[in-house]
Design a protein around this motif. Structure first.
Motif, short mmCIF file in Angstrom:
data_model
loop_
_atom_site.label_atom_id
_atom_site.label_comp_id
_atom_site.label_asym_id
_atom_site.label_seq_id
_atom_site.Cartn_x
_atom_site.Cartn_y
_atom_site.Cartn_z
N ALA A 133 0.77 -1.39 0.07
CA ALA A 133 -0.06 -0.17 0.12
C ALA A 133 1.08 1.23 0.07
CB ALA A 133 -0.98 -0.11 1.17
N GLY A 134 2.20 1.26 0.59
CA GLY A 134 3.11 2.46 0.36
C GLY A 134 2.61 3.23 1.53
N VAL A 135 2.25 2.59 2.62
CA VAL A 135 1.79 3.56 3.60
C VAL A 135 2.66 3.19 4.94
CG1 VAL A 135 -0.56 3.82 3.07
CG2 VAL A 135 0.34 1.91 4.93
N ASP A 136 2.74 4.03 6.00
CA ASP A 136 3.71 4.17 7.24
C ASP A 136 3.35 2.82 7.85
OD1 ASP A 136 5.51 4.64 9.30
OD2 ASP A 136 4.29 6.13 10.08
N GLY A 137 1.99 2.66 8.15
CA GLY A 137 1.61 1.36 8.95
C GLY A 137 1.63 1.61 10.33
N THR A 138 2.18 2.79 10.86
CA THR A 138 2.17 3.03 12.31
C THR A 138 0.98 3.63 12.65
OG1 THR A 138 4.50 2.82 12.65
CG2 THR A 138 3.58 3.77 14.46
N TYR A 139 -0.12 3.05 13.59
CA TYR A 139 -1.24 3.70 13.66
C TYR A 139 -1.69 3.79 15.34
CZ TYR A 139 -1.78 2.91 8.82
OH TYR A 139 -1.50 3.21 7.46
N THR A 140 -1.86 4.99 16.09
CA THR A 140 -2.28 4.73 17.41
C THR A 140 -3.71 4.93 17.19
OG1 THR A 140 -2.06 7.30 17.66
CG2 THR A 140 0.03 5.87 18.22
N TYR B 197 -5.75 9.65 10.61
CA TYR B 197 -5.17 9.45 9.46
C TYR B 197 -5.68 9.60 8.28
CZ TYR B 197 -2.14 7.53 13.35
OH TYR B 197 -1.60 7.33 14.43
N PRO B 198 -4.95 9.96 7.13
CA PRO B 198 -5.76 10.44 5.75
C PRO B 198 -6.44 9.01 5.26
CG PRO B 198 -3.41 10.79 5.70
CD PRO B 198 -3.70 10.13 7.06
N ASP B 199 -7.70 9.35 5.07
CA ASP B 199 -8.48 8.14 4.58
C ASP B 199 -7.76 7.51 3.37
OD1 ASP B 199 -10.43 9.30 6.29
OD2 ASP B 199 -11.94 10.23 4.59
N GLU B 200 -7.02 8.24 2.63
CA GLU B 200 -6.49 7.45 1.46
C GLU B 200 -5.43 6.40 1.97
OE1 GLU B 200 -7.82 11.31 0.55
OE2 GLU B 200 -6.33 11.06 2.02
N GLU B 201 -4.88 6.52 3.29
CA GLU B 201 -4.28 5.15 3.63
C GLU B 201 -5.22 4.15 3.71
OE1 GLU B 201 -1.15 5.85 6.71
OE2 GLU B 201 -0.76 7.76 5.98
N MET B 202 -6.23 4.09 4.23
CA MET B 202 -7.31 3.19 4.39
C MET B 202 -7.69 2.54 2.90
SD MET B 202 -9.00 0.68 6.01
CE MET B 202 -8.92 1.22 7.76
N PHE B 203 -7.86 3.61 2.00
CA PHE B 203 -8.07 3.22 0.57
C PHE B 203 -6.92 2.48 0.09
CE2 PHE B 203 -11.10 6.85 1.05
CZ PHE B 203 -12.22 6.05 1.23
N ALA B 204 -5.98 2.95 0.40
CA ALA B 204 -4.56 2.33 -0.24
C ALA B 204 -4.48 0.66 0.46
CB ALA B 204 -3.28 3.15 0.09
N LEU B 205 -4.80 0.51 1.67
CA LEU B 205 -4.62 -0.83 2.24
C LEU B 205 -5.59 -1.83 1.74
CD1 LEU B 205 -3.82 0.46 5.86
CD2 LEU B 205 -2.39 -1.15 4.54
N VAL B 206 -6.78 -1.12 1.64
CA VAL B 206 -7.81 -2.07 1.05
C VAL B 206 -7.51 -2.37 -0.64
CG1 VAL B 206 -10.32 -2.14 -0.05
CG2 VAL B 206 -9.78 -1.22 2.44
N GLY B 207 -6.99 -1.36 -1.32
CA GLY B 207 -6.57 -1.45 -2.59
C GLY B 207 -5.53 -2.79 -2.63
N ALA B 208 -4.57 -2.78 -1.89
CA ALA B 208 -3.45 -3.51 -1.72
C ALA B 208 -3.99 -5.01 -1.39
CB ALA B 208 -2.19 -3.12 -0.95
#
Length: 179
Positions: free
Chosen positions: A29-36, A41-52
């Motif tokens: 997904a090309g995201v950092d992956g560190t979430y508290t 966090y940007p919605d785009e990160e969730m969409f990137a994870l779902v897409g991956a």
């Protein structure tokens, strides 16, 4: 999007596929992956994870979102059991989302952008769920409904009657629980 949602996704993926799968998903997904949990966090990160995940599993994103909602419900019940108490069935629980659950979510997670639901009971017993959110995650909502139904030991059929992804102003889900 609140970090708690990313934490739920991480747990769901790790439980189902192992810790390496989560790391592979983050890389793809090309995201950092560190979430508290309290972070935003940007919605785009969730969409990137779902897409991956969609690409890795050769499934449409809608199926990944439904799976995530189904998988997250037992975790939510374990962590926030009070939300589930006092409900005899999934319909009662689902109907409490706007009035009980989302206000509490906003208290726990400042700035949470919760979707809004409208409910209509049809004469034939079907519940029409209107879903509105700029994120357009109605398939995640469907997964949550299915997961809640499993939590309460009920079978459910959910049909998409209208979808924002198709240009409709809101999504409409037809929900029918088995008698």
């Amino acid at each position: 999007m609140k970090g708690v949602v990313f934490n739920l996704l991480e747990q769901a993926v790790t439980d189902a596929h192992g810790a390496d799968a989560w790391m592979d998903l983050i890389d793809a997904a090309g995201v950092d992956g560190t979430y508290t949990s309290l972070g935003s966090y940007p919605d785009e990160e969730m969409f990137a994870l779902v897409g991956a995940a969609s690409a890795a599993l050769n499934l449409p994103p809608e199926a990944v979102l439904r799976w995530f909602g189904q998988a997250a419900m037992p975790m939510l019940a374990a962590k926030y059991g009070g939300f589930f108490e006092g409900h005899a069935n999934a319909e009662s629980f689902v109907l409490s989302v706007n009035d009980i659950i989302h206000p509490e979510v906003r208290k726990l997670y400042s700035g949470a952008g919760c979707p809004h639901f409208h409910f209509t009971h049809e004469p034939d017993g079907q519940l029409i769920v209107g879903y509105h959110s700029p994120r357009k995650l109605c398939h995640l909502a469907q997964g949550f409904i299915e997961g809640a139904s499993a939590h309460y030991g009920q079978s459910v059929e959910v049909t998409h009657l209208a979808c924002m992804a198709d240009g409709n102003p809101i999504c409409r889900l037809g929900v029918r629980w088995a008698a």
